[in-house]
Design a protein around this motif. Structure first.
Motif, mmCIF file in Angstrom:
data_model
loop_
_atom_site.group_PDB
_atom_site.id
_atom_site.type_symbol
_atom_site.label_atom_id
_atom_site.label_comp_id
_atom_site.label_asym_id
_atom_site.label_seq_id
_atom_site.Cartn_x
_atom_site.Cartn_y
_atom_site.Cartn_z
ATOM 1 N N TRP A 1 2.588 -2.087 -11.486
ATOM 2 C CA TRP A 1 1.997 -3.261 -10.846
ATOM 3 C C TRP A 1 2.748 -3.545 -9.555
ATOM 4 C CZ3 TRP A 1 -2.448 -5.202 -12.578
ATOM 5 C CH2 TRP A 1 -2.798 -4.970 -13.910
ATOM 6 N N PHE A 53 0.831 -1.205 0.000
ATOM 7 C CA PHE A 53 0.000 0.000 0.000
ATOM 8 C C PHE A 53 0.871 1.262 0.000
ATOM 9 C CE2 PHE A 53 -3.312 -2.918 1.679
ATOM 10 C CZ PHE A 53 -4.301 -2.637 0.751
ATOM 11 N N TYR A 68 2.038 0.122 -17.323
ATOM 12 C CA TYR A 68 1.285 0.383 -16.110
ATOM 13 C C TYR A 68 2.144 -0.030 -14.925
ATOM 14 C CZ TYR A 68 -3.297 1.381 -14.041
ATOM 15 O OH TYR A 68 -4.348 1.953 -13.379
ATOM 16 N N ARG A 110 0.170 12.224 -6.168
ATOM 17 C CA ARG A 110 -1.273 12.044 -6.315
ATOM 18 C C ARG A 110 -2.012 13.149 -5.574
ATOM 19 N NH1 ARG A 110 -2.131 5.461 -5.961
ATOM 20 N NH2 ARG A 110 -1.074 5.026 -7.919
ATOM 21 N N ARG A 135 -7.062 10.311 -4.376
ATOM 22 C CA ARG A 135 -6.892 8.856 -4.336
ATOM 23 C C ARG A 135 -7.719 8.210 -5.440
ATOM 24 N NH1 ARG A 135 -6.801 6.169 1.465
ATOM 25 N NH2 ARG A 135 -5.324 4.861 0.339
ATOM 26 N N TYR A 136 -7.138 7.199 -6.075
ATOM 27 C CA TYR A 136 -7.862 6.456 -7.095
ATOM 28 C C TYR A 136 -7.425 5.008 -7.050
ATOM 29 C CZ TYR A 136 -3.544 7.593 -9.636
ATOM 30 O OH TYR A 136 -2.227 7.768 -9.999
ATOM 31 N N HIS A 137 -8.137 4.161 -7.795
ATOM 32 C CA HIS A 137 -7.859 2.728 -7.756
ATOM 33 C C HIS A 137 -6.480 2.429 -8.319
ATOM 34 C CE1 HIS A 137 -11.871 1.671 -6.518
ATOM 35 N NE2 HIS A 137 -12.377 2.414 -7.475
ATOM 36 N N SER A 138 -5.759 1.540 -7.641
ATOM 37 C CA SER A 138 -4.440 1.118 -8.082
ATOM 38 C C SER A 138 -4.401 -0.404 -8.096
ATOM 39 C CB SER A 138 -3.363 1.636 -7.123
ATOM 40 O OG SER A 138 -3.443 3.030 -6.990
ATOM 41 N N PRO A 139 -3.622 -0.979 -9.007
ATOM 42 C CA PRO A 139 -3.588 -2.440 -9.073
ATOM 43 C C PRO A 139 -2.702 -3.053 -8.003
ATOM 44 C CG PRO A 139 -2.163 -1.517 -10.751
ATOM 45 C CD PRO A 139 -2.826 -0.358 -10.070
ATOM 46 N N ASN A 174 2.270 1.905 -3.441
ATOM 47 C CA ASN A 174 1.257 2.319 -4.405
ATOM 48 C C ASN A 174 0.812 3.761 -4.218
ATOM 49 O OD1 ASN A 174 0.276 1.169 -6.703
ATOM 50 N ND2 ASN A 174 -1.072 -0.276 -5.677
ATOM 51 N N GLU A 175 1.353 4.427 -3.199
ATOM 52 C CA GLU A 175 1.077 5.845 -3.004
ATOM 53 C C GLU A 175 2.367 6.649 -2.859
ATOM 54 O OE1 GLU A 175 -1.641 6.224 0.270
ATOM 55 O OE2 GLU A 175 -3.350 5.587 -0.946
#
Length: 212
Positions: free
Chosen positions: A91, A24, A89, A36, A39-43, A27-28
């Motif tokens: 991952w 987590f 992208y 950012r 907040r938005y969806h992340s894989p 991813n931020e």
């Protein structure tokens, strides 16, 4: 135009090595996925999902039963194809095929071959981050986990986790993917994420091998 950030990180390691918290955080992390403003969806992908059974803490691609091996391998092939189709992208993967190799070797003496998978992941820029901690720090890590765990009995015996670390290390070192061995003993997730960012920057792991 600035370089597009498309890191591809597989976090591996035994229990209590903060892989999910780190996933987590990565991813931020502005140096890994960019700044950012919202907040938005992340894989966030995980082979530890217990998707093969209809009860909690069941089986999945890591701890599959012998008769489920074909399903597990097809799951990995499906993820590989998705990664190939979405190569530009970022991952972040919380446990993947190394965890499967470790579990299956210990549980059944099996040695599933994932050379085919790594041949597909390496050109995409995937890398392993092996999270480990010093043995004397597992007790404190367990105390923190018990505050939130829905299945605390899995942490009754820390011995298997401590021993398992060496098997993880040997499997990761034999992998065809680049890897970083990350000591998370101090419990500082933000600092660990910074160290991963440093490594990715130094080794060209933040952008696609093909450029933008």
């Amino acid at each position: 135009m600035s370089t597009k950030l498309t890191p591809k990180i597989i976090l591996e390691g035994t229990r209590l090595t903060q892989k999910t918290d780190l996933a987590f955080a990565l991813n931020e992390h502005p140096r890994i996925v960019g700044p950012r403003r919202y907040r938005y969806h992340s894989p966030l992908v995980s082979a530890e999902w217990c998707a093969f059974t209809d009860f909690p803490w069941g089986r999945g691609p890591v701890n599959y039963a012998p008769e489920e091996e074909a399903v597990a391998l097809e799951t990995y092939a499906t993820w590989a194809r998705l990664f190939e189709l979405n190569r530009y992208y970022s991952w972040i993967v919380d446990r993947f095929h190394v965890s499967t190799q470790v579990y299956q070797r210990q549980a059944r003496g099996a040695a599933p071959d994932f050379a085919w998978l790594e041949r597909r992941l390496r050109p995409l820029g995937f890398r392993h981050v092996l999270c480990w901690r010093r043995p004397e720090t597992f007790e404190a890590a367990r105390a923190e986990r018990l505050k939130v765990s829905g299945n605390p009995r899995q942490y009754d015996d820390l011995g298997p986790f401590i021993r398992e670390q060496e098997l993880y290390r040997s499997v990761v070192r034999a992998s065809a993917l680049p890897h970083l061995e990350l000591d998370v003993s101090d419990g500082d997730v933000a600092r660990a994420a910074d160290r991963i960012a440093d490594w990715l920057e130094a080794t060209g792991g933040l952008s696609s091998p093909w450029g933008v």
